[in-house]
Design an enzyme around this catalytic site. Structure first.
Site, mmCIF file in Angstrom:
data_model
loop_
_atom_site.group_PDB
_atom_site.id
_atom_site.type_symbol
_atom_site.label_atom_id
_atom_site.label_comp_id
_atom_site.label_asym_id
_atom_site.label_seq_id
_atom_site.Cartn_x
_atom_site.Cartn_y
_atom_site.Cartn_z
ATOM 1 N N CYS A 1 0.805 -1.214 -0.104
ATOM 2 C CA CYS A 1 0.008 -0.005 0.084
ATOM 3 C C CYS A 1 1.066 1.150 -0.076
ATOM 4 O O CYS A 1 1.704 1.494 -1.097
ATOM 5 C CB CYS A 1 -0.943 -0.062 1.200
ATOM 6 N N HIS A 2 0.882 2.090 1.222
ATOM 7 C CA HIS A 2 1.555 3.330 1.330
ATOM 8 C C HIS A 2 3.094 3.189 1.644
ATOM 9 O O HIS A 2 3.761 3.848 1.821
ATOM 10 C CB HIS A 2 0.854 4.252 2.107
ATOM 11 N N GLY A 3 3.183 1.948 2.350
ATOM 12 C CA GLY A 3 4.505 1.474 2.949
ATOM 13 C C GLY A 3 5.740 1.936 2.281
ATOM 14 O O GLY A 3 6.585 2.262 2.736
#
Length: 185
Positions: free
Chosen positions: A113-115
């Protein structure tokens, strides 16, 4: 195949705002394969989890401060998403330094995801093939990554996925990747 990660220790780097399922489901898969995990964060106590960034989704206890952790203590690194989580990590010197040192060690890193925002800040995505949540793909491109829209992308030490919808494939991939990775000396 229930113990392919026995003896492996995985760092999960997260902060307030972590997407609950992106920490919980991969951690469950890792535990199911025999790994030990530790949640590292930028403050002690507990971190607040979210569901789809909007709703409170409980807390996770912090096992260790990232400032007190060493990449040498772990065999793999998991960077879950949620918008607020990596946004806090990428402005924290200790978190960014830990990620950079970990990547430099050659050990496996998984992110969803936004990791990957923290990977961008650590300047370790240049020339790498990754996927992510659509809104950060431009950031990845600007940092030199080749960005693709696929369920799971494996490029060397990196395993990445786009969103919670990809968790079944992501969890299977990280167990396999973490199991096959050699332990650098």
């Amino acid at each position: 195949m229930a113990h392919e990660l026995r003896g492996r220790k995985v760092a999960i780097l997260a902060a307030d705002g972590v997407e609950r399922v992106e920490l919980e489901q991969p951690r469950g898969a890792l535990h199911g394969a025999g790994a030990e995990t530790e949640v590292l964060s930028i403050h002690p106590g507990e971190i607040q989890a979210r569901q789809w960034d909007l709703d409170s989704a409980g807390t996770f206890p912090v096992d260790r401060l990232v400032s007190d952790a060493s990449a040498d203590d772990y065999d793999a690194l998991l960077l879950p998403g949620g918008t607020m989580n990596p946004d806090q990590l990428r402005v924290n010197e200790d978190a960014v330094g830990f990620v950079k040192t970990f990547v430099d060690s050659g050990k496996p890193v998984a992110t969803i995801c936004h990791g990957p925002w923290t990977l961008v800040e650590a300047d370790v995505v240049r020339g790498r093939r990754l996927t992510s949540w659509p809104s950060i793909r431009t950031d990845l491109r600007h940092a030199g990554a080749e960005v693709v829209d696929e369920e799971v992308v494996i490029d060397g030490q990196f395993t990445s996925s786009r969103s919670p919808a990809d968790l079944p494939a992501f969890c299977a991939a990280i167990v396999e990747q973490f199991a096959h990775a050699g332990r650098p000396v």
